[in-house]
Design a protein around this motif. Sequence first.
Motif, mmCIF file in Angstrom:
data_model
loop_
_atom_site.group_PDB
_atom_site.id
_atom_site.type_symbol
_atom_site.label_atom_id
_atom_site.label_comp_id
_atom_site.label_asym_id
_atom_site.label_seq_id
_atom_site.Cartn_x
_atom_site.Cartn_y
_atom_site.Cartn_z
ATOM 1 N N UNK A 112 0.726 -1.258 0.057
ATOM 2 C CA UNK A 112 -0.029 -0.151 0.138
ATOM 3 C C UNK A 112 0.797 1.293 -0.223
ATOM 4 N N UNK A 113 1.990 1.076 0.521
ATOM 5 C CA UNK A 113 2.969 2.237 0.521
ATOM 6 C C UNK A 113 2.768 3.245 1.378
ATOM 7 N N UNK A 114 2.041 2.954 2.603
ATOM 8 C CA UNK A 114 1.415 3.822 3.646
ATOM 9 C C UNK A 114 3.257 4.339 4.325
ATOM 10 N N UNK A 124 3.036 -4.612 9.073
ATOM 11 C CA UNK A 124 1.459 -4.972 8.932
ATOM 12 C C UNK A 124 0.994 -3.731 8.320
ATOM 13 N N UNK A 125 1.460 -2.933 7.498
ATOM 14 C CA UNK A 125 1.190 -1.793 7.083
ATOM 15 C C UNK A 125 -0.154 -2.051 6.314
ATOM 16 N N UNK A 161 -4.204 -0.994 4.887
ATOM 17 C CA UNK A 161 -3.402 -0.101 3.773
ATOM 18 C C UNK A 161 -4.091 1.028 3.285
ATOM 19 N N UNK A 162 -4.670 1.946 4.242
ATOM 20 C CA UNK A 162 -5.513 2.917 3.930
ATOM 21 C C UNK A 162 -5.196 4.250 4.739
#
Length: 461
Positions: free
Chosen positions: A104-106, A118-119, A399-400
């Motif tokens: 997700x690239x958080x 656990x992103x 991932x939000x």
Amino acid sequence: MTIRLSRRTALQSVSAGFGYLAFAGLSSMANAKPPQSNEHPLSPKTPHFPASAKRVIFLCMTGAPSHVDTFDYKPQLTTDHGKSGQYGGKLLGSQWDFKQRGESGLWISDLFPSVSAHADELCLIRSMHCDQPVHPAAQTQMHTGTSQFVRPSIGAWTLYGLGTENDSMPGFISLSAAAGQSQSYGSAFLPAIYGGTPINAVARRGGGGRMGGGSVVPDIANPRFTPKQQRQQLDLIQSLNQEKLRREEHQPGVEGIIESYELAFRMQDTMPELMDLSGESEATLRMYGADGGDTQRFGRQCLLARRFVESGVRFVEINHGGWDHHTNLSTDLPNRCNEIDKPIAGLLNDLKQRDMLKDTLVIWGGEFGRTPAAQNGDGRDHNNKGYTTWMAGGGVKGGFSYGATDEHGYAAVQDKCHIHDWHATILNLLGLDHEQLTYRYAGRDFRLTDVHGNVANAIIA
């Protein structure tokens, strides 16, 4: 026959009438009864609509973590380090690097290497705000929706709305509750059975539910009597309580005592067994960081939380203090993060392995955030205008990232999420309509969100 009244007599009569009206109103309030049910008050209840979460684990960070150093990436704050802030003071850029994590690239800080793994399960709410800039009042509002009156906590509302799945355990447990913050797990005007059970110690492995020679739950057992004798003693006490109820009808205090005595009797067998970690493997203890070191205490609390919700407990809160960093941010913040990072990652991993994360809502957050400007050179002041909490599992989008603060992280500016909205969203995930979950008290219907709150539908999967 005509009756003539003097002005003085008329005024006296009218004023007495006002008194009678007031007395009648007070009497009706005193005699008002909550909705009655033939079921036990803790029996499982049907939610208002299909729920994505069945239970909650709330990781409460007392003292207010700095969002701009943990989960709210602000590169402009780093660029403007040392410049005058919009609201006074010199801007303090984060001392820790942020990286994009997972598919997700958080953006998450290096302070949480294990949680970062656990992103793709995390839903970051980066636009939180509340009304109170001081710790006690903000803690109370975070838990009850208001800081001005005594109101039931969110755990009590959850238990009232859904009941519990284990009648031998409290439906709501608070681990290491902060001193002086009983409202955080209290039931207020809800029946006492919906209040949280505070537990302020953690069992060691093989301790049989005991630590340091004392029961982790005071008076959980009575060594002077056999179970049969305790049952006989309790039956006598309960018969006296029931007789008082028969004579005086609705007595919430007495009803609460009857229910709590029965629950305490059943807990004698269940609670020590659940708090005994001797059956957990070495690998599990390592995963939680519960096998020693700085992570041991919080790790064992997270492991207990998993065991509690697995047994049917509806709401578990774990309190972790020491986040009030007016000074020593550079040295103390890493210590606090280290104490919880591995345990939280272990909890998320364990729930996922057991296929429980999908319907267990894990929540992380403090009562507010910290300022982007420095305080005392190496600290940050209180900031209730914008901060970050996160959720995982329980039907939220993983991932939000939802909402945003301004470029320096001072105030929420996009998709703002007030504490009332946060409460409404949590209840919604549990299948409860925050406008319908009410309790009639003192002549009006009360709810967790009072007359406010909008569900953040964008975070719901």
